[in-house]
Design a protein around this motif. Structure first.
Motif, PDB file in Angstrom:
ATOM      1  N   THR A  90     107.873 -31.887   4.543  1.00  0.00           N
ATOM      2  CA  THR A  90     107.326 -33.112   3.981  1.00  0.00           C
ATOM      3  C   THR A  90     105.811 -33.084   4.071  1.00  0.00           C
ATOM      4  OG1 THR A  90     107.406 -34.327   6.077  1.00  0.00           O
ATOM      5  CG2 THR A  90     109.334 -34.504   4.619  1.00  0.00           C
ATOM      6  N   GLN A  92     102.886 -36.241   3.731  1.00  0.00           N
ATOM      7  CA  GLN A  92     102.496 -37.609   3.446  1.00  0.00           C
ATOM      8  C   GLN A  92     101.153 -37.554   2.730  1.00  0.00           C
ATOM      9  OE1 GLN A  92     103.010 -39.793   7.058  1.00  0.00           O
ATOM     10  NE2 GLN A  92     102.821 -41.753   6.034  1.00  0.00           N
ATOM     11  N   GLU A  93     101.027 -38.253   1.625  1.00  0.00           N
ATOM     12  CA  GLU A  93      99.803 -38.143   0.832  1.00  0.00           C
ATOM     13  C   GLU A  93      98.579 -38.670   1.555  1.00  0.00           C
ATOM     14  OE1 GLU A  93      99.988 -39.339  -3.207  1.00  0.00           O
ATOM     15  OE2 GLU A  93     101.548 -37.884  -3.663  1.00  0.00           O
ATOM     16  N   ARG A  95      97.227 -41.240   5.216  1.00  0.00           N
ATOM     17  CA  ARG A  95      97.406 -42.158   6.339  1.00  0.00           C
ATOM     18  C   ARG A  95      96.063 -42.818   6.564  1.00  0.00           C
ATOM     19  NH1 ARG A  95     100.012 -37.973  10.463  1.00  0.00           N
ATOM     20  NH2 ARG A  95     102.095 -37.850   9.600  1.00  0.00           N
ATOM     21  N   PRO A 100      97.083 -36.725   7.510  1.00  0.00           N
ATOM     22  CA  PRO A 100      98.438 -36.195   7.716  1.00  0.00           C
ATOM     23  C   PRO A 100      98.446 -34.672   7.682  1.00  0.00           C
ATOM     24  CG  PRO A 100      98.192 -37.013   5.482  1.00  0.00           C
ATOM     25  CD  PRO A 100      96.917 -37.337   6.208  1.00  0.00           C
ATOM     26  N   LEU A 130     109.200 -39.359  10.545  1.00  0.00           N
ATOM     27  CA  LEU A 130     107.823 -39.295  10.058  1.00  0.00           C
ATOM     28  C   LEU A 130     106.854 -40.085  10.922  1.00  0.00           C
ATOM     29  CD1 LEU A 130     109.081 -39.700   6.491  1.00  0.00           C
ATOM     30  CD2 LEU A 130     107.915 -37.664   7.322  1.00  0.00           C
ATOM     31  N   SER A 144     103.314 -44.786   2.662  1.00  0.00           N
ATOM     32  CA  SER A 144     102.583 -44.013   1.660  1.00  0.00           C
ATOM     33  C   SER A 144     103.574 -43.200   0.844  1.00  0.00           C
ATOM     34  CB  SER A 144     101.565 -43.073   2.315  1.00  0.00           C
ATOM     35  OG  SER A 144     102.194 -41.935   2.837  1.00  0.00           O
ATOM     36  N   LEU A 146     105.479 -39.948  -0.205  1.00  0.00           N
ATOM     37  CA  LEU A 146     105.892 -38.807   0.602  1.00  0.00           C
ATOM     38  C   LEU A 146     106.415 -37.717  -0.315  1.00  0.00           C
ATOM     39  CD1 LEU A 146     106.520 -37.762   3.554  1.00  0.00           C
ATOM     40  CD2 LEU A 146     108.837 -38.629   3.149  1.00  0.00           C
ATOM     41  N   LEU A 164     107.518 -43.958   1.271  1.00  0.00           N
ATOM     42  CA  LEU A 164     107.796 -44.272   2.662  1.00  0.00           C
ATOM     43  C   LEU A 164     107.329 -45.688   2.930  1.00  0.00           C
ATOM     44  CD1 LEU A 164     108.635 -43.417   5.535  1.00  0.00           C
ATOM     45  CD2 LEU A 164     106.337 -42.496   5.824  1.00  0.00           C
TER      46      LEU A 164
END
Length: 165
Positions: A90, A92-93, A95, A100, A130, A144, A146, A164
């Protein structure tokens, strides 16, 4: 292995840097990094051509207490039987508290494929997987987009995106 009597199926358990200067940065890379190692974690080769297709997710929303199922079809189009590691990563675009990881392994499976065989592999992904520790040492989940990737370090990388929440 060299004569084709055994079809290799192992994958690298670490990232191998391209230069000595990269050696100290192989543990964690933020999502905005242009780090390009010689061989990335999970890299490996076999004598058969394995094709990944049809990635599906049971829901486009991933919420705490509501896991989703990620499925993919895998076909052995080569001339040899193949043991194939299937790796789910994964990304995450974004945070708000910290950058991330570029890619993070969340689950894996190893399947055996006969010549011409297609198998379907499913993984369960939970929002709780996550969670991360923020700068105030609190465990949290940051909403965000994912990206879910299956075997991203191969030419067969296929992705899906969920939200997410």
């Amino acid at each position: 292995v060299l004569y084709g009597n055994v079809n290799p199926s192992g994958r690298l358990p670490y990232t191998y840097p391209a230069t000595e200067a990269q050696a100290s940065t192989t543990i964690w890379q933020p999502s905005f990094s242009d780090y390009n190692p010689q061989w990335a974690f999970g890299y490996g080769l076999g004598y058969s051509e394995v094709v990944y297709s049809n990635i599906t997710v049971s829901s486009t929303d991933l919420r705490v207490g509501q896991p989703i199922t990620v499925s993919v079809s895998i076909t052995n189009q080569g001339p040899y039987a193949q043991k194939e590691p299937v790796l789910l990563f994964t990304n995450q675009e974004y945070r708000f508290d910290m950058a991330p990881e570029h890619l993070r392994l969340r689950d894996f499976d190893k399947i055996e494929l006969a010549v011409g065989e297609t198998r379907h592999v499913s993984f369960t992904l939970r929002a709780e997987q996550l969670a991360f520790w923020d700068s105030e040492n609190k465990k949290r989940i940051e909403p965000s987009p994912l990206n879910i990737s299956i075997n991203p370090y191969t030419q067969q990388n296929i992705t899906a995106q969920v939200m997410l929440d």
